[in-house]
Design a protein around this motif. Structure first.
Motif, PDB file in Angstrom:
ATOM      1  N   VAL A 155      18.823  96.685 -63.502  1.00 45.35           N
ATOM      2  CA  VAL A 155      18.101  96.676 -64.730  1.00 45.35           C
ATOM      3  C   VAL A 155      17.767  95.114 -64.931  1.00 45.35           C
ATOM      4  CG1 VAL A 155      18.130  96.940 -67.166  1.00 45.35           C
ATOM      5  CG2 VAL A 155      19.225  98.511 -65.567  1.00 45.35           C
ATOM      6  N   ALA A 156      18.810  94.147 -64.543  1.00 47.28           N
ATOM      7  CA  ALA A 156      18.575  92.773 -64.808  1.00 47.28           C
ATOM      8  C   ALA A 156      17.620  92.175 -64.155  1.00 47.28           C
ATOM      9  CB  ALA A 156      19.717  92.005 -64.559  1.00 47.28           C
ATOM     10  N   LEU A 157      17.808  92.709 -62.757  1.00 43.68           N
ATOM     11  CA  LEU A 157      16.597  92.251 -61.729  1.00 43.68           C
ATOM     12  C   LEU A 157      15.016  92.799 -62.295  1.00 43.68           C
ATOM     13  CD1 LEU A 157      18.472  92.920 -58.612  1.00 43.68           C
ATOM     14  CD2 LEU A 157      17.981  90.709 -59.438  1.00 43.68           C
ATOM     15  N   LEU A 158      15.157  93.963 -62.735  1.00 49.81           N
ATOM     16  CA  LEU A 158      13.954  94.625 -63.135  1.00 49.81           C
ATOM     17  C   LEU A 158      13.483  93.951 -64.291  1.00 49.81           C
ATOM     18  CD1 LEU A 158      11.518  96.778 -63.045  1.00 49.81           C
ATOM     19  CD2 LEU A 158      13.099  98.041 -64.545  1.00 49.81           C
ATOM     20  N   LEU A 159      14.025  93.490 -65.250  1.00 45.59           N
ATOM     21  CA  LEU A 159      13.790  92.640 -66.449  1.00 45.59           C
ATOM     22  C   LEU A 159      13.154  91.268 -65.914  1.00 45.59           C
ATOM     23  CD1 LEU A 159      16.764  93.741 -68.905  1.00 45.59           C
ATOM     24  CD2 LEU A 159      14.150  94.159 -69.204  1.00 45.59           C
ATOM     25  N   HIS A 160      13.907  90.709 -65.036  1.00 47.93           N
ATOM     26  CA  HIS A 160      13.671  89.316 -64.371  1.00 47.93           C
ATOM     27  C   HIS A 160      12.160  89.439 -63.981  1.00 47.93           C
ATOM     28  CE1 HIS A 160      13.936  85.445 -62.649  1.00 47.93           C
ATOM     29  NE2 HIS A 160      13.552  86.010 -61.497  1.00 47.93           N
ATOM     30  N   GLN A 161      11.890  90.702 -63.032  1.00 46.77           N
ATOM     31  CA  GLN A 161      10.696  90.627 -62.333  1.00 46.77           C
ATOM     32  C   GLN A 161       9.586  90.844 -63.266  1.00 46.77           C
ATOM     33  OE1 GLN A 161      11.614  89.260 -59.458  1.00 46.77           O
ATOM     34  NE2 GLN A 161      10.168  90.622 -58.577  1.00 46.77           N
ATOM     35  N   ILE A 162       9.575  91.662 -64.447  1.00 53.93           N
ATOM     36  CA  ILE A 162       8.557  91.922 -65.401  1.00 53.93           C
ATOM     37  C   ILE A 162       8.745  90.953 -66.350  1.00 53.93           C
ATOM     38  CG2 ILE A 162       8.484  94.304 -64.830  1.00 53.93           C
ATOM     39  CD1 ILE A 162      10.148  94.799 -67.516  1.00 53.93           C
ATOM     40  N   ASN A 163       9.291  89.892 -66.339  1.00 55.62           N
ATOM     41  CA  ASN A 163       9.077  88.772 -67.320  1.00 55.62           C
ATOM     42  C   ASN A 163       9.618  89.021 -68.732  1.00 55.62           C
ATOM     43  OD1 ASN A 163       8.960  85.833 -67.739  1.00 55.62           O
ATOM     44  ND2 ASN A 163       6.704  86.060 -68.356  1.00 55.62           N
ATOM     45  N   ARG A 164      10.878  89.540 -68.777  1.00 58.55           N
ATOM     46  CA  ARG A 164      11.342  89.838 -70.175  1.00 58.55           C
ATOM     47  C   ARG A 164      12.672  89.307 -70.221  1.00 58.55           C
ATOM     48  NH1 ARG A 164      10.371  95.778 -71.723  1.00 58.55           N
ATOM     49  NH2 ARG A 164       8.124  95.932 -71.878  1.00 58.55           N
ATOM     50  N   PRO A 165      12.737  88.071 -70.423  1.00 64.76           N
ATOM     51  CA  PRO A 165      13.864  87.245 -70.637  1.00 64.76           C
ATOM     52  C   PRO A 165      14.842  87.381 -71.734  1.00 64.76           C
ATOM     53  CG  PRO A 165      12.243  85.545 -71.023  1.00 64.76           C
ATOM     54  CD  PRO A 165      11.629  87.063 -70.678  1.00 64.76           C
ATOM     55  N   ALA A 166      14.248  87.674 -72.985  1.00 64.52           N
ATOM     56  CA  ALA A 166      14.751  87.884 -74.077  1.00 64.52           C
ATOM     57  C   ALA A 166      15.910  89.154 -74.207  1.00 64.52           C
ATOM     58  CB  ALA A 166      13.948  88.443 -75.160  1.00 64.52           C
ATOM     59  N   PRO A 167      15.728  90.326 -73.696  1.00 64.12           N
ATOM     60  CA  PRO A 167      16.790  91.163 -73.442  1.00 64.12           C
ATOM     61  C   PRO A 167      18.048  90.734 -72.813  1.00 64.12           C
ATOM     62  CG  PRO A 167      14.829  92.264 -73.143  1.00 64.12           C
ATOM     63  CD  PRO A 167      14.445  90.828 -72.971  1.00 64.12           C
ATOM     64  N   LEU A 168      17.541  90.069 -71.569  1.00 64.57           N
ATOM     65  CA  LEU A 168      18.489  89.503 -70.796  1.00 64.57           C
ATOM     66  C   LEU A 168      19.483  88.461 -71.448  1.00 64.57           C
ATOM     67  CD1 LEU A 168      17.105  89.008 -67.416  1.00 64.57           C
ATOM     68  CD2 LEU A 168      18.697  90.623 -67.684  1.00 64.57           C
ATOM     69  N   LEU A 169      19.001  87.542 -72.203  1.00 63.68           N
ATOM     70  CA  LEU A 169      19.810  86.623 -73.007  1.00 63.68           C
ATOM     71  C   LEU A 169      20.470  87.114 -74.213  1.00 63.68           C
ATOM     72  CD1 LEU A 169      16.993  83.672 -73.396  1.00 63.68           C
ATOM     73  CD2 LEU A 169      19.121  83.806 -72.043  1.00 63.68           C
ATOM     74  N   LEU A 170      19.846  88.372 -74.640  1.00 62.09           N
ATOM     75  CA  LEU A 170      20.495  88.859 -76.076  1.00 62.09           C
ATOM     76  C   LEU A 170      21.733  89.757 -75.203  1.00 62.09           C
ATOM     77  CD1 LEU A 170      17.653  90.101 -78.083  1.00 62.09           C
ATOM     78  CD2 LEU A 170      19.321  88.419 -78.528  1.00 62.09           C
ATOM     79  N   LEU A 228      23.370  89.039 -72.205  1.00 61.29           N
ATOM     80  CA  LEU A 228      24.198  87.989 -71.138  1.00 61.29           C
ATOM     81  C   LEU A 228      24.986  86.895 -71.722  1.00 61.29           C
ATOM     82  CD1 LEU A 228      21.986  88.005 -67.919  1.00 61.29           C
ATOM     83  CD2 LEU A 228      24.187  89.324 -68.532  1.00 61.29           C
ATOM     84  N   LEU A 229      24.092  86.186 -72.959  1.00 59.28           N
ATOM     85  CA  LEU A 229      24.663  85.369 -73.586  1.00 59.28           C
ATOM     86  C   LEU A 229      26.085  85.686 -74.494  1.00 59.28           C
ATOM     87  CD1 LEU A 229      21.685  83.178 -74.984  1.00 59.28           C
ATOM     88  CD2 LEU A 229      23.278  82.674 -72.990  1.00 59.28           C
ATOM     89  N   PRO A 230      26.262  86.953 -74.974  1.00 53.75           N
ATOM     90  CA  PRO A 230      27.353  87.528 -75.597  1.00 53.75           C
ATOM     91  C   PRO A 230      28.363  87.691 -74.464  1.00 53.75           C
ATOM     92  CG  PRO A 230      25.436  88.391 -76.566  1.00 53.75           C
ATOM     93  CD  PRO A 230      24.916  87.794 -75.545  1.00 53.75           C
ATOM     94  N   GLN A 231      27.982  88.081 -73.323  1.00 57.50           N
ATOM     95  CA  GLN A 231      28.959  88.224 -72.293  1.00 57.50           C
ATOM     96  C   GLN A 231      29.710  87.042 -71.742  1.00 57.50           C
ATOM     97  OE1 GLN A 231      27.040  89.330 -68.183  1.00 57.50           O
ATOM     98  NE2 GLN A 231      28.985  89.711 -67.463  1.00 57.50           N
ATOM     99  N   ILE A 232      28.817  86.046 -71.794  1.00 53.97           N
ATOM    100  CA  ILE A 232      29.315  84.837 -71.403  1.00 53.97           C
ATOM    101  C   ILE A 232      30.323  84.242 -72.639  1.00 53.97           C
ATOM    102  CG2 ILE A 232      28.906  82.326 -71.087  1.00 53.97           C
ATOM    103  CD1 ILE A 232      26.216  83.193 -69.803  1.00 53.97           C
ATOM    104  N   ALA A 233      29.963  84.140 -73.740  1.00 55.45           N
ATOM    105  CA  ALA A 233      30.783  83.957 -74.941  1.00 55.45           C
ATOM    106  C   ALA A 233      32.133  84.548 -74.944  1.00 55.45           C
ATOM    107  CB  ALA A 233      30.207  83.800 -76.201  1.00 55.45           C
ATOM    108  N   VAL A 234      31.899  86.044 -74.974  1.00 59.02           N
ATOM    109  CA  VAL A 234      33.196  86.735 -74.780  1.00 59.02           C
ATOM    110  C   VAL A 234      34.190  86.494 -73.736  1.00 59.02           C
ATOM    111  CG1 VAL A 234      33.919  89.035 -74.829  1.00 59.02           C
ATOM    112  CG2 VAL A 234      32.207  88.592 -76.012  1.00 59.02           C
ATOM    113  N   GLY A 235      33.576  86.390 -72.700  1.00 61.18           N
ATOM    114  CA  GLY A 235      34.380  85.818 -71.310  1.00 61.18           C
ATOM    115  C   GLY A 235      34.953  84.521 -71.703  1.00 61.18           C
ATOM    116  N   LEU A 236      34.265  83.442 -72.188  1.00 58.65           N
ATOM    117  CA  LEU A 236      34.991  82.241 -72.618  1.00 58.65           C
ATOM    118  C   LEU A 236      36.010  82.468 -73.419  1.00 58.65           C
ATOM    119  CD1 LEU A 236      31.920  80.016 -72.474  1.00 58.65           C
ATOM    120  CD2 LEU A 236      33.834  79.988 -70.831  1.00 58.65           C
TER     121      LEU A 236
END
Length: 166
Positions: free
Chosen positions: A13-28, A30-38
């Motif tokens: 799904v992330a690769l598909l979103l990247h391919q169709i140029n939809r960065p907003a859902p990825l950021l919404l 993946l950024l919390p994922q990174i924050a929670v991980g830290l």
């Protein structure tokens, strides 16, 4: 490893979103994922050491990959993701169980008394699990290309012309 396996369904799904140029859902997602991980790394890593650090990576990975990205892909992109997830997860679990069995078997047969036995056990596991796994994951064209490339390199190393169709 379990967290990465659970997060695996989100990768397409992330690769598909990247391919169709939809960065907003990825950021919404993946950024919390990174924050929670830290945050979890500071909390669990300092308390439980390596196991806590591993959990601090696995938990956000599973939440983002299994729940966040797959749910977004299923709802927003109208993709039949859930049957694929069931197949993917059952394959991952079967592979993990088989890999664990082979690891246990190699450790029992070879042993772990010294560094040489540990290295030999690791090489035996790698040969029995990783090498076939690569060929299982490759498509037919990729396997044929790999075979031709290895055969060509072997023939050139031997200094002779190999005949026949690869």
């Amino acid at each position: 490893l379990i967290g990465l396996m659970l997060g695996l369904p989100g990768v397409p799904v992330a690769l598909l979103l990247h391919q169709i140029n939809r960065p907003a859902p990825l950021l919404l997602i993946l950024l919390p994922q990174i924050a929670v991980g830290l945050v979890l790394t500071f909390i669990l890593g300092s308390t439980y050491g390596a196991a806590g650090a591993a959990a601090s990576v696995a938990i956000p990975e599973a939440l983002a990959g299994l729940l966040g990205l797959t749910a977004y892909g299923a709802i927003r992109l109208s993709l039949p993701i859930w049957p694929s997830i069931v197949r993917m997860m059952s394959s991952s679990v079967a592979a993990a169980v088989l890999s664990g069995f082979v690891a246990s078997l190699t450790l029992r047969l070879i042993g772990t008394e010294n560094l040489a036995e540990q290295v030999l056990s690791a090489l035996a596991w790698w040969t029995a699990v990783v090498v076939p796994g690569v060929f299982i994951m490759l498509g037919g064209d990729q396997r044929r290309w790999l075979y031709r490339t290895v055969r060509k390199a072997a023939c050139s190393q031997l200094g002779r012309q190999c005949s026949g169709q690869a």
